[in-house]
Design a protein around this motif. Structure first.
Motif, PDB file in Angstrom:
ATOM      1  N   ASP A 184      49.971  53.910 168.768  1.00  0.00           N
ATOM      2  CA  ASP A 184      48.697  54.987 168.614  1.00  0.00           C
ATOM      3  C   ASP A 184      48.798  56.117 169.201  1.00  0.00           C
ATOM      4  O   ASP A 184      49.330  56.521 170.222  1.00  0.00           O
ATOM      5  CB  ASP A 184      47.429  53.974 168.729  1.00  0.00           C
ATOM      6  CG  ASP A 184      47.015  52.993 168.056  1.00  0.00           C
ATOM      7  OD1 ASP A 184      47.853  52.927 166.760  1.00  0.00           O
ATOM      8  OD2 ASP A 184      46.450  51.944 168.373  1.00  0.00           O
ATOM      9  N   THR A 185      47.542  56.950 168.846  1.00  0.00           N
ATOM     10  CA  THR A 185      47.389  58.357 169.508  1.00  0.00           C
ATOM     11  C   THR A 185      45.857  58.127 170.218  1.00  0.00           C
ATOM     12  O   THR A 185      45.220  57.179 169.658  1.00  0.00           O
ATOM     13  CB  THR A 185      47.478  59.440 168.441  1.00  0.00           C
ATOM     14  OG1 THR A 185      46.667  59.210 167.430  1.00  0.00           O
ATOM     15  CG2 THR A 185      49.010  59.557 168.161  1.00  0.00           C
ATOM     16  N   GLU A 189      42.436  58.908 170.743  1.00  0.00           N
ATOM     17  CA  GLU A 189      41.163  59.305 169.668  1.00  0.00           C
ATOM     18  C   GLU A 189      39.859  59.556 170.771  1.00  0.00           C
ATOM     19  O   GLU A 189      39.887  58.708 171.760  1.00  0.00           O
ATOM     20  CB  GLU A 189      40.701  58.231 168.618  1.00  0.00           C
ATOM     21  CG  GLU A 189      41.989  57.970 167.669  1.00  0.00           C
ATOM     22  CD  GLU A 189      41.620  57.130 166.695  1.00  0.00           C
ATOM     23  OE1 GLU A 189      40.732  57.289 165.794  1.00  0.00           O
ATOM     24  OE2 GLU A 189      42.251  55.975 166.548  1.00  0.00           O
ATOM     25  N   GLU A 190      38.859  60.268 170.198  1.00  0.00           N
ATOM     26  CA  GLU A 190      37.707  60.316 171.075  1.00  0.00           C
ATOM     27  C   GLU A 190      37.144  59.196 171.243  1.00  0.00           C
ATOM     28  O   GLU A 190      36.490  58.894 172.301  1.00  0.00           O
ATOM     29  CB  GLU A 190      36.955  61.446 170.310  1.00  0.00           C
ATOM     30  CG  GLU A 190      35.567  61.930 171.391  1.00  0.00           C
ATOM     31  CD  GLU A 190      35.067  63.100 170.728  1.00  0.00           C
ATOM     32  OE1 GLU A 190      34.040  63.618 171.379  1.00  0.00           O
ATOM     33  OE2 GLU A 190      35.244  63.546 169.600  1.00  0.00           O
ATOM     34  N   ASN A 240      38.289  56.414 172.087  1.00  0.00           N
ATOM     35  CA  ASN A 240      38.756  55.697 173.100  1.00  0.00           C
ATOM     36  C   ASN A 240      38.156  55.884 174.393  1.00  0.00           C
ATOM     37  O   ASN A 240      38.228  55.232 175.432  1.00  0.00           O
ATOM     38  CB  ASN A 240      40.346  55.887 173.053  1.00  0.00           C
ATOM     39  CG  ASN A 240      40.986  55.506 171.966  1.00  0.00           C
ATOM     40  OD1 ASN A 240      41.960  56.310 171.400  1.00  0.00           O
ATOM     41  ND2 ASN A 240      40.540  54.267 171.248  1.00  0.00           N
ATOM     42  N   VAL A 248      43.246  63.869 173.551  1.00  0.00           N
ATOM     43  CA  VAL A 248      43.133  63.684 172.405  1.00  0.00           C
ATOM     44  C   VAL A 248      44.011  64.052 171.255  1.00  0.00           C
ATOM     45  O   VAL A 248      44.578  65.250 171.485  1.00  0.00           O
ATOM     46  CB  VAL A 248      41.518  63.892 171.938  1.00  0.00           C
ATOM     47  CG1 VAL A 248      41.278  63.816 170.240  1.00  0.00           C
ATOM     48  CG2 VAL A 248      40.487  63.338 172.682  1.00  0.00           C
ATOM     49  N   GLY A 249      44.529  63.281 170.549  1.00  0.00           N
ATOM     50  CA  GLY A 249      45.703  63.745 169.679  1.00  0.00           C
ATOM     51  C   GLY A 249      47.093  63.298 170.012  1.00  0.00           C
ATOM     52  O   GLY A 249      48.099  63.359 169.465  1.00  0.00           O
TER      53      GLY A 249
END
Length: 376
Positions: free
Chosen positions: A160-161, A163-164, A166, A178-179
């Motif tokens: 995964d990357t 994300e906000e 998270n 983020v990203g």
């Protein structure tokens, strides 16, 4: 080696002709002390300045004639009930390590004795190699705890990357991450938090089968599963860990039920055993199976920051028991649950080995927890 026994910092209660040692909450040791010599010995041991051979002379100086054999027997008995440390054992570590791991060393004092010290436990942790599957809410918290404990190497695997969303519960990441891939962001956080400490190897990969877990876990001391996909991931990890010959620990959240458990191949019942036991139970309850699901349960992540931290802590504590062997694992073949929406009720549910488990059948029964006590 001139071992100097030292009494742990426990409460010592004196009563007429008796002394009570109170350490752990569920333990108390009662000692007869008619003439006060036991209390005198405990006072000397609290100082931690004398070797066992020197204690009789120190007692004579206080007015007590106690033979060398009796003193040695008393020290041996006190060590067996877990109230003695080896004085000065921290000196075996360099000053920077002692400062960095002071609280960890004092935790290990709970389990240390004259023959295995807190320093020994720390070194076992520092020599450990952990495969951590997942860098989400639970996984990132586990990573933080492993680094805090000073584990030597973590191979962190996630696809995964960041994300906000998270950021509400995954505290190894910040807004600037983020990203980014989670494993890269977590690796960089670890380097900032503990430079020169735990080595974090970032692996941006999706786990799909036994072969990939076996490959990723080559050389690992332990596997921690902090992912919930594919649906049969626990069975996949279970089989891979039998091939690798290492334990694994896992946990998660189902609706409002937090759970964790572990498997030690060849010692405890395994996840395949649990599956087979469930199949046997289902076969005896056909009435319960004769129904259709109108609305399937939805999947939503309800793990707030406190929930993720609590779960990560429980899983890491269990992992630490395997890596250091401070005490036996508490969740080996035992389902632990905490009901978050029902008064924090806790339940321990052990499951037995299944006679038809193909994995447990192939492991020699002589491989026991005692044989693994020096692992790490």
């Amino acid at each position: 080696m001139r071992v100097r026994p030292q009494l742990k910092p426990i409460s010592v209660v004196q009563r007429p002709a008796e002394v009570i040692l109170v350490g752990r909450a569920l333990e108390a040791t009662y000692l007869d002390d008619v003439d006060g010599s036991v209390t005198a010995l405990l006072r000397l041991l609290a100082e931690g300045r004398h070797t066992i051979a020197e204690l009789p002379a120190a007692l004579r100086a206080l007015g007590f004639e106690v033979g060398e054999a009796d003193v040695a027997d008393a020290v041996r008995a006190l060590d067996e009930v877990g109230v003695l440390l080896r004085a000065g054992s921290d000196d075996d570590l360099d000053p920077a390590t002692r400062r960095r791991h002071e609280s960890n060393l004092r935790f290990y004092d709970l389990f240390a004795g004259l023959h295995r010290t807190s320093t020994d436990f720390h070194r076992a942790m520092a020599a450990a190699d952990v495969l951590l599957l997942g860098a989400g809410g639970m996984g990132s918290g586990i990573l933080q705890s492993l680094i805090g404990l000073g584990v030597g190497w973590v191979r962190l695997v996630d696809f995964d990357t960041v994300e906000e969303k998270n950021l509400a519960r995954q505290f190894a990441y910040g807004r600037d991450d983020v990203g980014r891939t989670k494993v890269d962001a977590a690796r960089d956080w670890a380097a900032r938090y503990s430079p020169g400490g735990t080595v974090v190897e970032a692996v941006h990969e999706r786990v799909t089968d036994v072969a990939s877990i076996r490959r990723l876990g080559a050389g690992a001391s332990l596997v921690i599963c902090a992912i919930d996909s594919p649906d049969d991931v626990h069975l996949l990890v279970n089989e891979a860990c039998f091939d690798l010959g290492v334990p694994f620990v896992t946990g998660g959240l189902q609706y409002s039920t937090m759970f964790y458990w572990s498997v030690e191949p060849g010692v405890s019942a395994c996840r395949r055993c649990l599956e087979l036991n469930r199949q046997d139970e289902a076969a005896t309850m056909p009435a319960l199976l004769d129904r259709s699901v109108v609305l399937p349960a939805g999947r939503a992540n309800r793990a707030t920051g406190p929930v993720a931290q609590l779960l990560a802590g429980l899983v890491t504590l269990e992992a630490g028991r395997y890596l250091t062997r401070t005490d036996p694992p508490v969740a080996a073949g035992v389902y632990h649950t905490v009901e978050l929406a029902d008064g924090m009720a806790t339940v321990r549910s052990p499951w037995p080995r299944h006679p038809d488990c193909p994995l447990c059948a192939r492991v020699a029964p002589a491989r026991s927890a005692a044989a693994l006590s020096t692992a790490g």
